[in-house]
Motif scaffolding. Sequence first.
Motif, short mmCIF file in Angstrom:
data_model
loop_
_atom_site.label_atom_id
_atom_site.label_comp_id
_atom_site.label_asym_id
_atom_site.label_seq_id
_atom_site.Cartn_x
_atom_site.Cartn_y
_atom_site.Cartn_z
N PHE A 73 0.83 -1.22 0.00
CA PHE A 73 0.00 0.00 0.00
C PHE A 73 0.86 1.26 0.00
O PHE A 73 0.39 2.34 0.35
N LEU A 114 -8.28 3.72 2.22
CA LEU A 114 -8.63 2.37 1.76
C LEU A 114 -10.06 2.08 2.18
O LEU A 114 -10.43 2.32 3.33
N ARG A 127 -8.14 5.83 -2.56
CA ARG A 127 -7.16 5.34 -3.53
C ARG A 127 -7.34 3.85 -3.82
O ARG A 127 -6.99 3.38 -4.89
N ARG A 128 -7.83 3.10 -2.84
CA ARG A 128 -8.05 1.66 -3.03
C ARG A 128 -9.46 1.30 -2.56
O ARG A 128 -9.89 1.76 -1.49
N TYR A 185 -11.89 -2.28 -2.20
CA TYR A 185 -12.04 -3.73 -2.34
C TYR A 185 -13.47 -4.10 -1.93
O TYR A 185 -13.85 -3.91 -0.77
#
Length: 320
Positions: A68, A271, A306-307, A309
Amino acid sequence: MASSTKVVLAALFANGAIAVLKFIGFTLTGSPAMLSETYHSISDTGNQVFLLIGIRYGAQEANRSHPFGHGKAQFFYSFLVSIMLFGIAGWESAKHGYQALRAGEVHRASEPVPILGASVDPIYVNYAVLIGAIVFETYAFWKAYQGITAQMDEYGWETLREAFRKTSDVTTLTALTEDAIALAGAGIALFGIYLSRTFENPIYDAGAALLIGILLMGFAVALAWENKRLILGESLPEPAEDELRDIVAGWDGVVDLVDFRTVYFGPEKLLVTADVAFDPTLDTETIDDRITDIEDALREHDGQIRRVYIEPETGELGSA
């Protein structure tokens, strides 16, 4: 992040120049408050170097060992800054001020000193240095203030207190805190030296040194506390996180939001993970398309993300 670098560079040059001038003032007069301010500016200069290291190290790309990235490096180096602010600037200033109070120190220089061919009362050297410091620190503070207000405008924070509690840009936060303390410290030192000269009593100068030290230690603890929350993995503030939850829960085809979490992995780097139950009548390709659309919508809503999931689930059938 370029804004943070400019803020730190402005503070670095200002504090370096101020440290030299304050030390000259101390050597001419022996003022405890000037020595405290010298400790303070030396500590601040070193702190800016730490912050620049944090910015540079944190900008490294993600790799196998750090999937990360290295964004949390800025949290770590900002925490080191708070330790230096407490231990070097705060503790040393308070200790010297306390010792000066007990000893009843007087200024070493009471006779005029030659400067550029003219005889000058050394007290005016201190006045000039501290007023110059206030000018320099005002400039550095203004740069940091512009940085934090830009974030307040972007995220809708209404007060500096709210920004202080919610920002993940610890570099700008640290620079703003240091500059504010520096302005207060220079003002206290100036007032203490003035009172000592006016009433011919060194207790005011020594008391100013002690007060500056206590002030520095107090702000250092507050700064360390704010950095701790990010080092430990703080999530997005609840109201902002609820907005993201609503986007996912209300998306077409979503029947339940089973789990939803956010965490900062660097300054303004967020995240997001979610376990999402989709309508069991949807086929795999349609679910994949819905997940992509949800990810795009989340990023569009909050530029810090930014991420993302998303784990799809299909009702009572469990994970897909």
